[in-house]
Design an enzyme around this catalytic site. Structure first.
Site, PDB file in Angstrom:
ATOM      1  N   GLU A 149       0.822  -1.216   0.000  1.00 36.63           N
ATOM      2  CA  GLU A 149       0.000   0.000   0.000  1.00 36.63           C
ATOM      3  C   GLU A 149       0.853   1.263   0.000  1.00 36.63           C
ATOM      4  OE1 GLU A 149      -2.405   0.672   3.507  1.00 36.63           O
ATOM      5  OE2 GLU A 149      -3.580   2.215   2.510  1.00 36.63           O
ATOM      6  N   LYS A 183      -2.722  -2.262  -2.894  1.00 36.85           N
ATOM      7  CA  LYS A 183      -3.730  -1.394  -2.286  1.00 36.85           C
ATOM      8  C   LYS A 183      -3.375   0.025  -2.678  1.00 36.85           C
ATOM      9  CE  LYS A 183      -5.985  -0.122   2.027  1.00 36.85           C
ATOM     10  NZ  LYS A 183      -6.661  -0.704   3.176  1.00 36.85           N
TER      11      LYS A 183
END
Ligand code: 13P
Length: 336
Positions: free
Chosen positions: A177, A219
């Site tokens: 992420e 992500k």
């Protein structure tokens, strides 16, 4: 674990019409969320709140996995059933946040790098024993006057790649992420440029560290104007620019991309995901891994009367899961 097994987990995380709920707030972050609704940040309140979310009836219809915090993966329901068992029984894969959060990046005033690599191999072994199937690491990229610097982007990409390689060694799917923050008054073009540079650096670093993309989930943050920008882009523009950016920087072999909500309203987060999927097909399934945009309505209701509103709060989180599940298929419509 073989790459085929990692790939199976990654594909299950982005199964059609399903996404992830992020409930991995650190004790400090949940303190802020609880303060906002007048709840004391005690261990039992944190446990009770997460029990409400994880045991919501039918949550598994639209939720493939939940990201937990270190404390939560060790907790059980009031009746004594471990959360990880409740989740597996509901078809929800247990995930775990493994980074130790951002710290100031030396030599780059105002920028941060995420820590947590020391001892990570041992921590991952333990999390695998506790039942974790995937793990999240969040890097934070700030847009400012002279930021982000290439030093900041590359330092964070390097750490993400080191963590991802360690996850795969432990038989855990990495959810990488790199969050480009919405803070600031920058316009959508600036966000596009920063997000593209960040993703290109990340996938270069993953390649350098021999990370198998078939067993990795991205992500991502959406390409969107800063919170204080006067010129807000509409949902179609956010969707089109996000897809253009992802196509330019993310290899097609990746099994899926999920988005964070990053401070967007519940409705915007759902509408943007829906608009993207209506523009498909795309090289990857595009789904959600929302924290605030999954929880905020349920948190407010639960906080007002923890016992009395327990079932109603569960209904709301299941409803948010259903709406975002429809958006992951491009079948959501406002008010439906
Ligand atoms: P938000 O959806 O609230 O941004 O949280 C998602 C997340 O897990 C950030 O790391």
């Amino acid at each position: 674990m073989s790459i085929e097994q990692l790939a199976d987990i990654a594909q299950a995380m982005v199964a059609p019409g399903k996404g992830i709920i992020a409930i991995d707030e650190s004790t400090n972050t949940i303190k802020k969320r609880f303060e906002g609704v007048g709840v004391e940040n005690s261990e039992d309140n944190r446990r009770a709140y997460r029990e409400m979310l994880l045991t919501a009836p039918n949550l598994g219809d639209h939720i493939s996995g939940a990201i937990l915090y270190d404390e939560t993966i060790r907790q059980s329901t009031r009746a004594g059933v471990p959360f990880t068992k409740v989740m597996m029984d509901a078809g929800i894969l247990p995930g775990i946040k493994v980074d130790k959060g951002p710290v100031p990046l030396a030599g780059c005033p105002g920028e941060v790098v995420t820590e947590g690599l020391d001892g990570l191999r041992q921590r991952l072994e333990e999390y695998a024993r506790l039942g974790a199937k995937f793990a999240k690491w969040r890097a934070v990229i700030n847009i400012g006057e002279d930021a982000p610097s290439s030093t900041c982007i590359e330092s964070n990409a390097h750490a993400l790649a080191r963590y991802a390689a360690l996850c795969q060694e432990a038989g855990i799917v990495p959810m990488v992420e790199p969050e480009v923050l919405m803070d600031g008054d920058h316009d959508i073009e600036v966000c596009y440029d920063v997000t593209e540079a960040t993703l290109r650096s990340l996938f270069g670093a993953l390649y350098e560290q021999n990370v198998m993309l078939e067993g990795t989930i991205l992500k991502a943050s959406m390409v969107i104007a800063g919170k204080d920008c006067k010129d807000k882009a509409d949902a179609e523009t956010v969707a089109a620019e996000t897809i253009r950016c992802l196509k330019s920087a993310v290899p097609a072999i990746l099994p899926g991309i999920v988005f964070l909500s990053g401070g967007q309203s519940d409705e915007d987060a759902t509408a943007h995901l829906n608009a993207m999927n209506q523009m498909g097909p795309h090289p990857w399934p595009l789904s959600f891994s929302y924290g605030r945009a999954m929880q905020s309505a349920a948190l407010k209701l639960w906080a007002a009367d923890m016992k009395g509103n327990f079932a109603a709060a569960q209904k709301i989180v299941a409803q948010r899961a259903r709406e975002n599940g429809l958006a992951a298929l491009g079948r959501w419509s406002k008010g439906a």
